[in-house]
Write a protein that holds these residues in place. Structure first.
Motif: not given
Lengths: 405, 123
Positions: A184-205
């Motif tokens: 999702m970094y590049d705006a053009r690629v972001r436009e092409l995505l139908d759905f996006s997911i971010y896996l956010d792992i906290s620092n301790e984990v």
């Protein structure tokens, strides 16, 4: 000399586009598309290229942002399993390919779009997290081509040797997943995505998981693991973390709150943050949509062992967006806990009662199968399937409307 | 031409301490990573030796990273070196998992389900 004439084919498949042959900076030629049209006056010089027919262009593109996990990760295996069929690396190709292909799904690793290989990055002193090490133009072109039903020759980044290998052919699938550090970094690629997911792992984990992964490795020590995480942190916070705000769903993994001072990272608190107002995506909820619920299923009907399970659900704001957050803290010990929880969740897009439990059991050996990570990954997989079916239904509905009018 | 020859001569020396026989094939690819390689045979030797070869790579990369960071802890080189450690550790753990899962009979039968060893009878 390249054939420079481009014909736009007006056919039923108007979603098709023909791209001019582009030479990428790596010198790989994208597939040249030449539609040989027999007319009396116009003749084209026919080169020895394959004519690629366009598919209906109903490829759904999903983006998954995850740190150091590529195609082989558990999330991908769960996701492809929801759609049916096992995903495997392409047969007969490069054994170090990062791509996974099943009947309906193709998963590619965005590391394949590195513009600098390992030596190149070492010389320039940039990490793989840095956008300068990635070719976003090529990424955009190829994802757009796949979305329009055109096959591409995608380079391969070999994680073992650290080099960029000869390209492999990727044919447009029904569901195309791009997994990596910068979907999702590049705006053009972001436009092409139908759905996006971010896996956010906290620092301790993250630290706990990396210890589990690396301590058995010769050469690694607690200090080296810590130093590795610390050294990558500035680039991670600058380039990868901001993608959270664009994601339609964020799976946040945090240390548990049920066990005081727990630092093993075995029991996890997982939050599924779902953006409101996303087309074709209805957030999962507990009991009553839009209200705030706190639920401990363990009690008279269900007995759980220590530390038990705690759920909560509620609306929140996340980076300025309205979101619904479903949270699970604790772990599942038994099958009936899982089915009990599933029966109380709403909007999980299952096709039959117990589908989530069945999917979790199918992969009981995967990490996270007994806690919120496995549960929410499976649920996100089902939501994506639902999204895909809705998109396909709307696309087949639209031409019918056009013919009626 | 001379400069290219010079390049190819140089790179093996840098790699001298890390190269074993399975890796000599990889060295040929090393000097021109941007060139398209029509390899009919991919360097399988490197992949087959993955766990041992990769473990060594991981250990060496850690040493290199520690050296790079001893000089300047906030430089790009330090970050790139630890990033390489991370990448190799991930590759090593994936290779370990792959090795754990691979059953030779299952792999053979996936490709050749019609052979005698792989026939299954449902009724």
């Amino acid at each position: 000399m390249a054939v420079s004439t481009v014909y736009t084919v007006l056919s039923l498949n108007s979603a098709c586009s023909i791209s001019k042959p582009n030479k990428t900076h790596l010198g790989f030629n994208q597939k040249q598309l030449v539609f040989f049209k027999k007319t009396t006056t116009i003749t084209t010089t026919r080169r020895a290229t394959t004519v690629i027919t366009c598919s209906a262009g109903d490829t759904v593109v999903i983006g998954l942002a995850a740190d150091s996990g590529c195609g082989k990760s558990t999330f991908m295996r769960r996701l492809t399993s929801v759609f049916g069929g096992a995903a495997e690396p392409p047969k007969g190709g490069n054994p170090d390919s990062n791509t996974l292909i099943s009947d309906t799904t193709t998963v590619i690793c965005l590391d394949d779009y590195h513009s600098l290989d390992r030596t190149g990055r070492k010389e320039k002193g940039v990490t793989a997290l840095d956008p300068r090490a990635n070719n976003f133009d090529l990424m955009y072109e190829q994802v757009k081509a796949i979305k329009n039903g055109v096959a591409v020759e995608k380079p391969i980044y070999n994680h073992v040797t650290g080099l960029i290998d000869p390209p492999e052919l990727i044919k447009p699938p029904k569901i195309f997943v791009i997994e990596g550090l910068h979907p999702m970094y590049d705006a053009r690629v972001r436009e092409l995505l139908d759905f996006s997911i971010y896996l956010d792992i906290s620092n301790e984990v993250k630290f706990a998981w990396k210890i589990q992964r690396d301590m058995a490795e010769r050469g690694h020590s607690l200090e080296s693991i810590k130093a590795s995480i610390e050294a990558r942190k500035p680039d991670f916070d600058a380039y990868i973390d901001p993608q959270k705000q664009y994601a339609d769903a964020v799976i946040e993994v945090l240390p548990t709150q049920l066990i005081p001072d727990d630092n093993e990272g075995k029991v996890l608190r997982v939050r599924l943050i779902m953006k409101e107002g996303v087309k074709y995506f209805n957030p999962v909820y507990l009991f009553d949509e839009g209200s705030t619920i706190s639920w401990i299923p363990c009690g008279r009907k269900l007995t759980c062992s220590y530390p038990g399970i705690k759920f909560s659900y509620g609306p929140e704001t996340y980076f300025g967006h309205e979101v619904s957050v479903l949270e699970m803290d604790g772990q599942f010990d038994r099958l009936d806990e899982l089915i009990y929880v599933e029966s109380h969740l709403s909007n999980i897009s299952t096709k039959f009662y117990g589908e989530v439990t069945q999917q979790m059991l199918k992969h009981a050996d995967f990490p996270g199968s007994n806690n919120g990570t496995g549960l929410f990954q499976t649920i996100v997989g089902l939501k994506i399937r639902d999204l895909y079916e809705q998109i396909v239904a709307s696309k087949t509905g639209a031409p019918l409307e056009a013919t009626k009018a | 031409m001379a400069s290219i020859a010079g390049l190819t001569l140089k790179t093996p020396r840098i790699l001298a301490k890390t190269s074993d026989s399975p890796k000599t094939k990889a060295i040929n690819n090393f000097s021109f990573p941007w060139k398209k390689r029509f390899n009919t045979q991919f360097p399988r030797l490197v992949a087959a030796a993955a766990p041992e070869g990769l473990s060594e790579k991981v250990a060496e990369s850690i040493k290199t990273a520690e050296e790079a960071c001893a000089e300047d802890p906030v430089s790009g080189e330090c970050a790139a070196a630890w990033d390489e450690v991370e990448e190799l550790s991930a590759a090593a753990s994936h290779a370990k998992d792959k090795k754990k899962e691979s059953d030779p009979l299952e792999n053979y039968c996936k490709e050749n389900p019609e052979t005698d060893e792989c026939r299954t009878y449902d009724n």
